[in-house]
Design a protein around this motif. Sequence first.
Motif, short mmCIF file in Angstrom:
data_model
loop_
_atom_site.label_atom_id
_atom_site.label_comp_id
_atom_site.label_asym_id
_atom_site.label_seq_id
_atom_site.Cartn_x
_atom_site.Cartn_y
_atom_site.Cartn_z
N HIS A 26 0.85 -1.19 0.00
CA HIS A 26 0.00 0.00 0.00
C HIS A 26 0.89 1.24 0.00
O HIS A 26 1.80 1.36 0.83
N PRO A 27 0.65 2.20 -0.92
CA PRO A 27 1.53 3.38 -1.02
C PRO A 27 1.69 4.16 0.28
O PRO A 27 2.80 4.58 0.62
N ALA A 108 2.21 -10.34 -4.31
CA ALA A 108 2.48 -9.37 -3.24
C ALA A 108 3.88 -8.79 -3.39
O ALA A 108 4.10 -7.59 -3.16
N LEU A 109 4.84 -9.62 -3.78
CA LEU A 109 6.21 -9.15 -3.98
C LEU A 109 6.27 -8.10 -5.09
O LEU A 109 6.91 -7.05 -4.94
N GLN A 110 5.59 -8.36 -6.19
CA GLN A 110 5.60 -7.42 -7.31
C GLN A 110 5.05 -6.06 -6.91
O GLN A 110 5.63 -5.02 -7.23
N VAL A 111 3.93 -6.07 -6.19
CA VAL A 111 3.31 -4.81 -5.78
C VAL A 111 4.18 -4.08 -4.77
O VAL A 111 4.40 -2.87 -4.88
N ALA A 112 4.71 -4.81 -3.78
CA ALA A 112 5.53 -4.20 -2.74
C ALA A 112 6.81 -3.60 -3.33
O ALA A 112 7.21 -2.48 -2.98
N MET A 117 10.13 0.94 -5.11
CA MET A 117 10.93 1.55 -6.17
C MET A 117 10.34 2.88 -6.64
O MET A 117 11.07 3.82 -6.96
N ARG A 118 9.01 2.96 -6.70
CA ARG A 118 8.37 4.22 -7.08
C ARG A 118 8.71 5.31 -6.08
O ARG A 118 9.04 6.43 -6.44
N ARG A 119 8.63 4.98 -4.79
CA ARG A 119 8.95 5.92 -3.73
C ARG A 119 10.41 6.35 -3.82
O ARG A 119 10.75 7.52 -3.70
N ARG A 120 11.27 5.40 -4.06
CA ARG A 120 12.70 5.67 -4.18
C ARG A 120 12.98 6.59 -5.37
O ARG A 120 13.76 7.54 -5.27
#
Length: 206
Positions: A26-27, A108-112, A117-120
């Motif tokens: 979750h973002p 779940a791994l793909q989403v997490a 990575m998006r946040r980074r």
Amino acid sequence: MPENEKLPVAAQRRVLDVGALRALSHPLRVRMFDILAQEGPQTASTLAEILGESSGATSYHLRALARHDLIREVEGERAGRERWWERPAGGVVYDSRAVQGSPAGEAALQVAVAEAMRRRHDELMEFFSGRIDKEPAEWADASSSLTSGISMTAEQTIDLIKRIQGVIDEAAEAYRDQKGEGVRRVSVRADVFALKNLTNKKESAS
């Protein structure tokens, strides 16, 4: 004593299981997870103020992270009825081998990983696309983004990763509790991965 516990705190890493990966898919939880690492212990209210969310929402997501031991309550700390939460020392590892063969785990791994990575990427772009120009000269000089393409074997690459990680762990352990004038939280990142072999693709297509 588990092998991981013999290492310095900064070098201890937890491989995330399916439940923990789902909690980090979750973002807002990823953002909260990062804030606890960057800013130290927080309450649902202080997180709500930072994020522009309601304390009810942050409290809900804190409980979701705590259920999977990604965060913990700070012992002996209360703000009225509010609890203070912290991230345990050490790092986390997103390892596909830990969920291999589990469709739910792989999803779940793909989403997490995508959220992390998006946040980074967002943090990197926010700093280097504009904020660096507003930083004091000493902090602009103390910032860098380096990329290099190197031809190596898998064994050589693993050795390089271990040496880079050793330098980072040494600094993290040495300065982990440092406070005082001039001290800021600094993000130290290292991405090492194999590039696509474009030359072979062209040759096979000809």
